[in-house]
Design a protein around this motif. Sequence first.
Motif, PDB file in Angstrom:
ATOM      1  N   GLY A   1      -8.699  39.805 -43.558  1.00  0.00           N
ATOM      2  CA  GLY A   1      -8.028  39.476 -44.818  1.00  0.00           C
ATOM      3  C   GLY A   1      -6.521  39.537 -44.713  1.00  0.00           C
ATOM      4  N   CYS A   2      -5.999  39.352 -43.498  1.00  0.00           N
ATOM      5  CA  CYS A   2      -4.558  39.485 -43.304  1.00  0.00           C
ATOM      6  C   CYS A   2      -3.868  38.131 -43.436  1.00  0.00           C
ATOM      7  CB  CYS A   2      -4.269  40.072 -41.926  1.00  0.00           C
ATOM      8  SG  CYS A   2      -4.872  39.065 -40.577  1.00  0.00           S
ATOM      9  N   ALA A   3      -2.540  38.180 -43.534  1.00  0.00           N
ATOM     10  CA  ALA A   3      -1.756  36.957 -43.454  1.00  0.00           C
ATOM     11  C   ALA A   3      -1.599  36.594 -41.983  1.00  0.00           C
ATOM     12  CB  ALA A   3      -0.392  37.177 -44.092  1.00  0.00           C
ATOM     13  N   ALA A   4      -1.354  35.320 -41.692  1.00  0.00           N
ATOM     14  CA  ALA A   4      -1.177  34.909 -40.300  1.00  0.00           C
ATOM     15  C   ALA A   4      -0.004  33.946 -40.189  1.00  0.00           C
ATOM     16  CB  ALA A   4      -2.448  34.250 -39.777  1.00  0.00           C
ATOM     17  N   VAL A   5       0.808  34.154 -39.162  1.00  0.00           N
ATOM     18  CA  VAL A   5       1.880  33.218 -38.854  1.00  0.00           C
ATOM     19  C   VAL A   5       1.668  32.767 -37.420  1.00  0.00           C
ATOM     20  CG1 VAL A   5       4.351  32.849 -38.661  1.00  0.00           C
ATOM     21  CG2 VAL A   5       3.466  34.439 -40.370  1.00  0.00           C
ATOM     22  N   SER A   6       1.438  31.482 -37.231  1.00  0.00           N
ATOM     23  CA  SER A   6       1.204  30.977 -35.877  1.00  0.00           C
ATOM     24  C   SER A   6       2.249  29.938 -35.567  1.00  0.00           C
ATOM     25  CB  SER A   6      -0.174  30.324 -35.770  1.00  0.00           C
ATOM     26  OG  SER A   6      -1.127  31.055 -36.489  1.00  0.00           O
ATOM     27  N   ILE A   7       2.616  29.844 -34.310  1.00  0.00           N
ATOM     28  CA  ILE A   7       3.483  28.749 -33.912  1.00  0.00           C
ATOM     29  C   ILE A   7       2.779  27.974 -32.819  1.00  0.00           C
ATOM     30  CG2 ILE A   7       5.624  29.878 -34.562  1.00  0.00           C
ATOM     31  CD1 ILE A   7       6.068  30.652 -31.784  1.00  0.00           C
ATOM     32  N   THR A   8       2.911  26.688 -32.862  1.00  0.00           N
ATOM     33  CA  THR A   8       2.193  25.869 -31.897  1.00  0.00           C
ATOM     34  C   THR A   8       2.808  24.484 -31.840  1.00  0.00           C
ATOM     35  OG1 THR A   8       0.003  25.090 -31.240  1.00  0.00           O
ATOM     36  CG2 THR A   8       0.512  24.979 -33.569  1.00  0.00           C
ATOM     37  N   HIS A   9       2.559  23.760 -30.750  1.00  0.00           N
ATOM     38  CA  HIS A   9       2.842  22.325 -30.788  1.00  0.00           C
ATOM     39  C   HIS A   9       1.543  21.543 -30.634  1.00  0.00           C
ATOM     40  CE1 HIS A   9       3.971  23.385 -26.440  1.00  0.00           C
ATOM     41  NE2 HIS A   9       2.772  22.879 -26.410  1.00  0.00           N
ATOM     42  N   ASP A  10       0.410  22.275 -30.756  1.00  0.00           N
ATOM     43  CA  ASP A  10      -0.911  21.669 -30.626  1.00  0.00           C
ATOM     44  C   ASP A  10      -1.414  21.343 -32.036  1.00  0.00           C
ATOM     45  OD1 ASP A  10      -3.592  21.200 -30.414  1.00  0.00           O
ATOM     46  OD2 ASP A  10      -4.080  23.054 -29.361  1.00  0.00           O
ATOM     47  N   MET A  11      -1.415  20.046 -32.404  1.00  0.00           N
ATOM     48  CA  MET A  11      -1.761  19.662 -33.779  1.00  0.00           C
ATOM     49  C   MET A  11      -3.207  19.971 -34.115  1.00  0.00           C
ATOM     50  SD  MET A  11       0.759  18.924 -35.507  1.00  0.00           S
ATOM     51  CE  MET A  11      -0.218  18.547 -36.961  1.00  0.00           C
ATOM     52  N   ALA A  12      -4.110  19.845 -33.125  1.00  0.00           N
ATOM     53  CA  ALA A  12      -5.515  20.150 -33.390  1.00  0.00           C
ATOM     54  C   ALA A  12      -5.635  21.602 -33.835  1.00  0.00           C
ATOM     55  CB  ALA A  12      -6.349  19.904 -32.128  1.00  0.00           C
ATOM     56  N   SER A  13      -4.905  22.455 -33.130  1.00  0.00           N
ATOM     57  CA  SER A  13      -4.918  23.876 -33.458  1.00  0.00           C
ATOM     58  C   SER A  13      -4.309  24.107 -34.840  1.00  0.00           C
ATOM     59  CB  SER A  13      -4.144  24.629 -32.375  1.00  0.00           C
ATOM     60  OG  SER A  13      -4.014  25.980 -32.700  1.00  0.00           O
ATOM     61  N   ALA A  14      -3.179  23.448 -35.112  1.00  0.00           N
ATOM     62  CA  ALA A  14      -2.512  23.626 -36.401  1.00  0.00           C
ATOM     63  C   ALA A  14      -3.437  23.239 -37.551  1.00  0.00           C
ATOM     64  CB  ALA A  14      -1.234  22.793 -36.446  1.00  0.00           C
ATOM     65  N   ARG A  15      -4.101  22.077 -37.418  1.00  0.00           N
ATOM     66  CA  ARG A  15      -4.992  21.626 -38.494  1.00  0.00           C
ATOM     67  C   ARG A  15      -6.106  22.620 -38.739  1.00  0.00           C
ATOM     68  NH1 ARG A  15      -4.191  16.043 -39.394  1.00  0.00           N
ATOM     69  NH2 ARG A  15      -2.989  15.085 -37.711  1.00  0.00           N
ATOM     70  N   LYS A  16      -6.581  23.240 -37.660  1.00  0.00           N
ATOM     71  CA  LYS A  16      -7.737  24.119 -37.793  1.00  0.00           C
ATOM     72  C   LYS A  16      -7.387  25.451 -38.437  1.00  0.00           C
ATOM     73  CE  LYS A  16     -12.021  24.606 -35.613  1.00  0.00           C
ATOM     74  NZ  LYS A  16     -12.837  23.941 -34.602  1.00  0.00           N
ATOM     75  N   ILE A  17      -6.247  26.023 -38.070  1.00  0.00           N
ATOM     76  CA  ILE A  17      -5.996  27.394 -38.532  1.00  0.00           C
ATOM     77  C   ILE A  17      -5.046  27.485 -39.724  1.00  0.00           C
ATOM     78  CG2 ILE A  17      -6.522  28.418 -36.297  1.00  0.00           C
ATOM     79  CD1 ILE A  17      -3.743  28.603 -35.556  1.00  0.00           C
ATOM     80  N   ALA A  18      -4.420  26.369 -40.127  1.00  0.00           N
ATOM     81  CA  ALA A  18      -3.378  26.495 -41.145  1.00  0.00           C
ATOM     82  C   ALA A  18      -3.892  26.313 -42.568  1.00  0.00           C
ATOM     83  CB  ALA A  18      -2.291  25.456 -40.886  1.00  0.00           C
ATOM     84  N   ASP A  19      -3.381  27.140 -43.505  1.00  0.00           N
ATOM     85  CA  ASP A  19      -3.438  26.793 -44.922  1.00  0.00           C
ATOM     86  C   ASP A  19      -2.223  25.930 -45.236  1.00  0.00           C
ATOM     87  OD1 ASP A  19      -5.689  28.402 -45.331  1.00  0.00           O
ATOM     88  OD2 ASP A  19      -4.440  30.187 -45.581  1.00  0.00           O
ATOM     89  N   GLU A  20      -1.086  26.359 -44.671  1.00  0.00           N
ATOM     90  CA  GLU A  20       0.154  25.616 -44.859  1.00  0.00           C
ATOM     91  C   GLU A  20       0.808  25.359 -43.507  1.00  0.00           C
ATOM     92  OE1 GLU A  20       2.602  25.574 -48.465  1.00  0.00           O
ATOM     93  OE2 GLU A  20       2.410  27.739 -48.208  1.00  0.00           O
ATOM     94  N   ILE A  21       1.537  24.271 -43.437  1.00  0.00           N
ATOM     95  CA  ILE A  21       2.233  23.933 -42.197  1.00  0.00           C
ATOM     96  C   ILE A  21       3.724  23.765 -42.506  1.00  0.00           C
ATOM     97  CG2 ILE A  21       2.498  22.198 -40.362  1.00  0.00           C
ATOM     98  CD1 ILE A  21      -0.460  21.624 -40.546  1.00  0.00           C
ATOM     99  N   ALA A  22       4.569  24.281 -41.600  1.00  0.00           N
ATOM    100  CA  ALA A  22       6.007  24.064 -41.727  1.00  0.00           C
ATOM    101  C   ALA A  22       6.489  23.506 -40.405  1.00  0.00           C
ATOM    102  CB  ALA A  22       6.719  25.378 -42.039  1.00  0.00           C
ATOM    103  N   MET A  23       7.466  22.628 -40.475  1.00  0.00           N
ATOM    104  CA  MET A  23       7.986  22.072 -39.226  1.00  0.00           C
ATOM    105  C   MET A  23       9.418  22.546 -38.991  1.00  0.00           C
ATOM    106  SD  MET A  23       7.909  18.380 -37.581  1.00  0.00           S
ATOM    107  CE  MET A  23       9.065  17.942 -36.283  1.00  0.00           C
TER     108      MET A  23
END
Lengths: 253, 257
Positions: A192-214
């Motif tokens: 139930g934690c918050a998550a901040v991820s950084i990536t340049h892998d869009m497949a990964s971003a789509r899967k794990i993000a509620d929100e995306i920032a560029m």
Amino acid sequence: MTAKLQLVDIKKKLRGRQVLDGVDLDVAPGQSLVVIGGSGQGKSVTLKCALGLMKPDAGQVLVDGAEVTRMPREIRGRVMKKFGMLFQGGALFDSLTVWENIAFRLIYADKVGRKEARDRALATMRKVRLAPEFADVRPIELSGGMQKRAGLARAIIAKPDILFFDEPTTGLDPITADAINDLIVEMVKEIGCAAVSITHDMASARKIADEIAMLHGGKIVWRGPAAQIDNSGNAMVDQFIAGRADGPIQAVV
Amino acid sequence: MINPFAPVGRAVLGILREIGRFSLFAGRSAASVFSPPFFMGQFARQSLQIGYFSLPVIGLTAVFIGAALALNIYVGGARFNAESFVPNIVVLGITRELGPVLAGLMLAGRVSAGVAAEIGTMRVTEQIDAMNTLSTDPFKFLIAPRVLAATLTLPLLVLVADIIGVMGGYLVAVNSLDFNGATYLRNTLDFLESQDVILGLVKAAVFGFIIAAMGAYQGYNSQGGALGVGRATTNAVVGSIVLILAVNYLITAFFVE
Ligand SMILES: Nc1ncnc2c1ncn2[C@@H]1O[C@H](COP(=O)(O)OP(=O)(O)O)[C@@H](O)[C@H]1O
Ligand SMILES: [Mg+2]
């Protein structure tokens, strides 16, 4: 509602280059934010500033509404207890066994007995689906995917409020990468934690993000719900997700 | 116009800045030795690694230097008909100077390089950052145990080096220079004063601190992958050797005053 983590106008100059030039970001409790951006755009530097591993030249980092960048070291250690971080290369301690890595915080910061720490490490290994026979080997003997699992186990063992992921899928084959993405989603939901991820892998971003920032040019150039990434109306985002060399972003080779 | 003194000035400023940064780092390292949490297991492991496993290197160095010293002093002494002073000067030279300095130099190679490589690798692979995120201060967990272990074990190593060095001189004196064994040892012990030994041990403790702190400093500040770690290792060895020799002079001058 106060944000779990908020970056306000963060600036950081490294080797004469203005890497971060006023980054603003915030993450609500339980929310998963993914920061995308090209290589060398300062994604890792952003995370390091948020974590207090690097001191920003200007700007503020607020954790649960409290400013932390100018806190003395001893108190920062307490803020760190709310954080868990999975490093790009795993960053496992190669002088310790896998279970000692996973239980590091319990043994050395929380002074939990070795017996209990080992039990909890094994339970966490089960959660990230790392077989118990790897508990007593050195990290160097694990494959890349298994190192990520061990790093994830180490990050979540104390049930942090915020999990940070630096390029969690980089260097993994697509199937292993997808398994790690699933695992991240599952663990974030479970804790139930918050998550901040950084990536340049869009497949990964789509899967794990509620929100995306560029992040581009030291600033956040777009931010929105993950579902809107394909209709962002931002030329840089479009170029990035389409992976085109021509567009407003010039590839620096 | 080119000012010929500009590069020299720049180099001097650079060195001064480096000395300042190292002093701050060394101060923080020393402070972290005295404040909790204490990682006794790490200290024990480092004592073994730095102290115990250095015994062969130290022993070999000492025996050969003691032997060579005896020969040289015999030759030099013969010019004044003072050959009989060999035991006195051998023990003086070893306890006050050669024991601690050579042990320090050998460990600058063995320990300072090792510490720099280990901590440097941890830096460039983000293990130091990871340790911070796990609420554990790398100064307490990594640096304090190494600094304390080196500071405490180097005097012990030097004590061993003193004994082995004197034995090296003794062996040469008795076997090739026709000294009487019992007389040689009695002259050695009668001549030796406690302050000679104490001076050597004080030096050894300071050198131990320098070796570990310099290795940690270079490793902790390394950047740029394997190349950076290599550079850190070299700098640690060179830096601790130069510092040991300079500090050796200062301590000696202070004690002689
Ligand atoms: N510790 C550091 N010292 C100096 N420069 C750094 C450091 N870390 C990163 N940089 C520089 O900052 C820029 C951004 O790096 P980084 O945040 O790692 O990019 P990425 O977006 O790929 O994660 C790069 O140009 C890098 O060389
Ligand atoms: Mg990065």
